[in-house]
Scaffold this motif. Structure first.
Motif, PDB file in Angstrom:
ATOM      1  N   GLN A 544       0.836  -1.205   0.000  1.00 20.77           N
ATOM      2  CA  GLN A 544       0.000   0.000   0.000  1.00 20.77           C
ATOM      3  C   GLN A 544       0.868   1.251   0.000  1.00 20.77           C
ATOM      4  O   GLN A 544       1.843   1.345   0.739  1.00 20.77           O
ATOM      5  CB  GLN A 544      -0.910   0.002   1.220  1.00 20.77           C
ATOM      6  CG  GLN A 544      -1.982   1.089   1.190  1.00 20.77           C
ATOM      7  CD  GLN A 544      -2.917   0.982   2.372  1.00 20.77           C
ATOM      8  OE1 GLN A 544      -2.570   1.389   3.476  1.00 20.77           O
ATOM      9  NE2 GLN A 544      -4.104   0.421   2.152  1.00 20.77           N
ATOM     10  N   CYS A 606      -1.672  -2.975  -9.957  1.00 19.54           N
ATOM     11  CA  CYS A 606      -2.408  -2.521  -8.775  1.00 19.54           C
ATOM     12  C   CYS A 606      -3.872  -2.940  -8.874  1.00 19.54           C
ATOM     13  O   CYS A 606      -4.385  -3.193  -9.970  1.00 19.54           O
ATOM     14  CB  CYS A 606      -2.290  -1.010  -8.626  1.00 19.54           C
ATOM     15  SG  CYS A 606      -0.566  -0.437  -8.595  1.00 19.54           S
ATOM     16  N   LYS A 683      -4.982   6.286  -1.089  1.00 23.24           N
ATOM     17  CA  LYS A 683      -4.073   5.137  -1.077  1.00 23.24           C
ATOM     18  C   LYS A 683      -4.312   4.238  -2.285  1.00 23.24           C
ATOM     19  O   LYS A 683      -5.422   4.186  -2.834  1.00 23.24           O
ATOM     20  CB  LYS A 683      -4.266   4.312   0.202  1.00 23.24           C
ATOM     21  CG  LYS A 683      -3.987   5.073   1.486  1.00 23.24           C
ATOM     22  CD  LYS A 683      -4.365   4.240   2.702  1.00 23.24           C
ATOM     23  CE  LYS A 683      -4.158   5.019   4.002  1.00 23.24           C
ATOM     24  NZ  LYS A 683      -4.616   4.238   5.183  1.00 23.24           N
ATOM     25  N   ASN A 685      -3.313   0.103  -3.573  1.00 20.72           N
ATOM     26  CA  ASN A 685      -2.775  -1.220  -3.233  1.00 20.72           C
ATOM     27  C   ASN A 685      -2.249  -1.894  -4.490  1.00 20.72           C
ATOM     28  O   ASN A 685      -2.970  -2.002  -5.492  1.00 20.72           O
ATOM     29  CB  ASN A 685      -3.866  -2.107  -2.612  1.00 20.72           C
ATOM     30  CG  ASN A 685      -4.309  -1.610  -1.256  1.00 20.72           C
ATOM     31  OD1 ASN A 685      -3.524  -1.039  -0.512  1.00 20.72           O
ATOM     32  ND2 ASN A 685      -5.573  -1.823  -0.932  1.00 20.72           N
TER      33      ASN A 685
END
Length: 686
Positions: A544, A606, A683, A685
């Protein structure tokens, strides 16, 4: 004009007047309920109109869009705005050939007066700025064969923070002062208007100007709040359709999009005004400034230079002095260009000209080069075997069998004038060569680039060859044929190239060059080059990450730059504050301003983006924004319209497999005033 931000709430340059007008409207709501209410009664001087004075003949005013200069965008209220500066602009109009190109108005904006009227209720020029008075400056401008303009507001005060005397209740007295000074043009702003009906305010000043007997162009500057295009024809000669422009791509683009749909309202003596030109102020590239100038001309917009010509680079004069583009704006038919198509950032706009030709703008809104096309028939031209195509920036003539197309660089515009031509075959064919698409890769990794050469003419070209070159150390190899002995009319040549940047190359945008050579039927050798942009980026690390810690591929923002871990301050990088939504603060995120987009490279590695989104508290109760996340250009998550009354909303987007992720904030439908869009706790990931 634009307006300086208040101390706490960092509204953009157009904000203060809008807030003042809104507050005044609330304060005066009860007064407006009375049909007798018009303006502060003690100041009304309508009865002072000289009854015996013949009205000005303004039927001939602004039969083409006004062209000239206004100081506000480059000087605001700074001390450099003074008599010498204004006279210097008039001198430069002559020296740089701007007068010969068609520019004729030298217009003053706010801050020329003292903060108070004199004992007789007259406006008083600031003696420090204009020691010899306004008439002396107007006389100097007139001595150069130019015309002179001035500014005031349709309220009790003007729009600057100081608030100089406005014209509300003093229309006839002020109009007569302007006439006595030799004013040829009045810009009438919208601040502190006491909630008086807009049409009434502007009609009163219209009547006052006519009563002087002096023809004065009347510029209605009420920011499009009351749809002046529906009522202002016959009141003024031009009317603002938008809020104030700022010297950045996002602002210019947003304003352009608001003005483009209003083509049916424009015509001789009645012009949609999307605000001044920013060409030369330094906030955009020359490619973007050429688009700015091209599209304002296609929209038949007023061409009022907003840069300080004493400091502008030669490239600005080259753009502003392009007589072939100016001729599009100044065409006597007075048609505003009409949007033929607008898909995925590919805009095609056509403008009918008085000689029967059509000017076609192929405008690429996107951050990557794109292939744009239309036909002569769609542009409104009659059927013909061939057409002349005049490139108004390259100043070259070619012919086409009917297709009007080009590979247009990011943020660029190809502007051509097209007409049926009996001897079209005597002109060389239109040939376009370029690379379209989103070319993004990582240093050390190969990417495929496809160049395409089109022959739009009715005759072949021969000995066609293409060559792609890049920076030193880059490896570029063709993977299919880079040339052909003959390319017939209506055919194309496509070549695949394998491009690899050295692994140590820093992320960023790099320019490659595509060179195409061919021979015409007449045997003439033609060589053309076009830029090819390749963007290098590094994908996020595993796990992250905060997106604000990563370098974006690019961004567009409505006001100022997108801020990292701060709210949007609207002017310069770093001028924002702590991200705050609904009283809650965050240390990490992005501060944007609608309309905005921020693009990141994710390389298909991602799977999820999350954020807390909303309008920053610093804008008070103003602003509406919609947030969305796009994966490879496709919307994968979107909020509804958010307001300042709401707490932060969570947005989660599935971006699995996407090579790029784009964060977009758009106006919620009430105009982009104070749309400070926060992407808090942002954010990804991977």
């Amino acid at each position: 004009m634009a307006h300086l931000p208040p101390l706490r709430v960092r509204f953009g340059p157009h904000r203060r007047g809008a807030v003042a007008a809104a507050v005044a409207g609330v304060l005066c709501a009860s007064a407006l309920a009375s049909p007798a209410f018009a303006a502060p009664a003690p100041q009304r001087d309508a009865a002072e109109a000289p009854a015996a004075q013949a009205p000005a003949d303004d039927d001939h005013l602004a039969l083409t869009p006004p062209m000239g200069f206004n100081n506000w965008n480059s000087t605001h209220c700074r001390a450099e705005f003074n008599e010498q500066m204004v006279k210097g602009m008039a001198d430069l109009f002559i020296e740089k050939g701007l007068k010969d190109a068609g520019y004729k108005y030298i217009n003053l904006d706010d801050c020329w007066a003292l903060p108070e009227r004199n004992a007789e209720g007259k406006l008083v020029p600031d003696p420090k700025r204009f020691p010899n008075g306004i008439k002396a400056v107007a006389d100097y401008v007139h001595s150069k064969g130019l015309k002179f303009g001035i500014y005031t507001s349709a309220g009790t005060k003007t729009c600057s923070d100081i608030g100089f005397p406005g014209g509300l209740g003093h229309e006839y007295s002020d109009a007569q002062q302007f006439a006595d000074w030799g004013v040829d043009y009045l810009k009438y702003d919208n601040c502190n208007n006491e909630g008086v009906d807009a049409k009434q305010r502007y009609t009163t000043m219209r009547d006052a100007l006519k009563a002087t007997g002096r023809p004065m162009v009347f510029s209605i500057c009420e920011w499009g709040q009351n749809k002046p295009w529906e009522w202002a024809k016959g009141v003024g000669q031009l009317w603002r359709t938008t809020g104030d422009i700022s010297d950045n791509w996002g602002s210019m683009l947003s304003i352009m999009k608001k003005n483009l749909p209003l083509d049916e309202y424009a015509g001789p003596g009645a012009w949609n005004d999307p605000d001044m030109l920013e060409v030369g102020n330094g906030g955009m590239t020359d490619t973007e400034y050429r688009t700015h100038f091209s599209m304002w001309s296609v929209m038949a917009a007023p061409l009022l230079i907003g840069s300080d010509l004493r400091k502008a680079p030669q490239s600005a004069f080259d753009i502003l002095s392009n007589k072939e583009v100016i001729a599009v704006d100044q065409d006597k038919l007075g048609k505003q260009g009409k949007v033929l198509s607008s898909e995925n950032g590919r805009w095609v706009v056509a403008k009918e000209m008085s000689d029967g030709s059509r000017v076609v703008a192929l405008f690429n809104e996107s951050d990557q080069s794109q292939y744009l096309s239309t036909t002569a028939e769609k542009a409104g031209l009659p059927e013909a075997d061939g057409y002349r195509v005049r490139d108004l920036w390259k100043h070259k003539d070619t012919h086409t069998s009917g297709t009007i197309a080009a590979t247009v660089p990011a943020h660029g515009t190809v502007l051509v004038r097209v007409s049926p031509e009996a001897d079209w075959a005597s002109l060389p064919p239109s040939v376009d060569s370029g690379v379209a698409g989103n070319t993004v890769t990582e240093p050390g990794s190969a990417v495929r680039v496809t160049s395409t050469t089109h022959n739009f003419g009715g005759v072949p070209v021969r000995s066609v060859s293409t060559r792609l070159t890049g920076p030193k150390g880059w490896t570029i190899k063709s993977e299919s044929r880079p040339g052909t002995s003959e390319l017939p009319g209506g055919e194309k040549l496509a070549t695949d190239w394998r491009v690899t940047a050295p692994e140590a190359t820093e992320p960023g945008t790099y320019e490659l060059k595509l060179t195409t050579t061919y021979r015409t039927v007449a045997g003439d050798r033609v060589t053309a080059t076009s830029p090819v942009s390749v963007r290098l980026a590094r994908a996020p690390k595993d796990g992250q990450s905060y997106l604000s810690d990563l370098a974006p591929l690019g961004s567009v923002n409505g006001w100022g730059p997108v801020e990292k871990d701060r709210s949007n301050g609207e002017t310069a990088a770093g001028d924002g504050r702590t991200l705050t939504i609904g009283g809650k603060t965050w240390e990490k995120g992005l501060g944007a301003h609608a309309d905005s987009s921020v693009e990141y490279y994710t390389a298909g590695r991602c799977d999820r983006v999350t954020a807390q989104v909303g309008l920053d508290d610093e804008t008070g109760d103003k602003g509406t924004v919609t947030f969305e996340v796009r994966a490879d250009g496709k919307t994968v998550a979107r909020t509804g319209v958010l307001t300042n009354a709401q707490a932060a909303q969570e947005i989660t987007a599935d971006v699995a497999g996407a090579r790029t992720v784009t964060l977009v904030a758009t106006d919620g439908g009430d105009g982009n005033d104070s749309d400070h869009a926060d992407w808090a706790d942002l954010k990804i990931n991977c």
